[in-house]
Design a protein around this motif. Sequence first.
Motif, PDB file in Angstrom:
ATOM      1  N   VAL A   1       2.009   7.325  -6.494  1.00  0.00           N
ATOM      2  CA  VAL A   1       1.563   6.150  -5.734  1.00  0.00           C
ATOM      3  C   VAL A   1       1.412   4.940  -6.653  1.00  0.00           C
ATOM      4  O   VAL A   1       1.918   3.854  -6.354  1.00  0.00           O
TER       5      VAL A   1
ATOM      6  N   LYS B   1       0.787   5.575   0.182  1.00  0.00           N
ATOM      7  CA  LYS B   1      -0.038   6.753   0.459  1.00  0.00           C
ATOM      8  C   LYS B   1       0.746   8.015   0.147  1.00  0.00           C
ATOM      9  O   LYS B   1       1.883   8.179   0.594  1.00  0.00           O
TER      10      LYS B   1
ATOM     11  N   GLU C   1       0.861  -1.173   0.000  1.00  0.00           N
ATOM     12  CA  GLU C   1       0.000   0.000   0.000  1.00  0.00           C
ATOM     13  C   GLU C   1       0.899   1.224   0.000  1.00  0.00           C
ATOM     14  O   GLU C   1       1.921   1.258   0.689  1.00  0.00           O
TER      15      GLU C   1
END
Length: 90
Positions: free
Chosen positions: A71, A64, A62
Amino acid sequence: MDSTPDFLLESQVLNSRPLLEKVATRLASQGVLKALEGEPVLALQSMLKVAPIEGTNVIELEAKSEQRLLVARLINTTIEVYREQQVLAG
């Protein structure tokens, strides 16, 4: 979660400085890192979260940041560089 040493090591490799140095070099050549302040590898490490999914051999990545393009490219390039290293390692 698969707690075998190899699996845990691979999850650490995905957010390691050596791998992210290669990712940063590739992203810089694409002009994606221009807006980053400070040291690029540290900035990428702070954006990237690597977490093994409990009860599986799957690792979730992930990222951010307010920079959506960065990203997407960070996740994709991290996976590409990791796979290339795996092929070279045999």
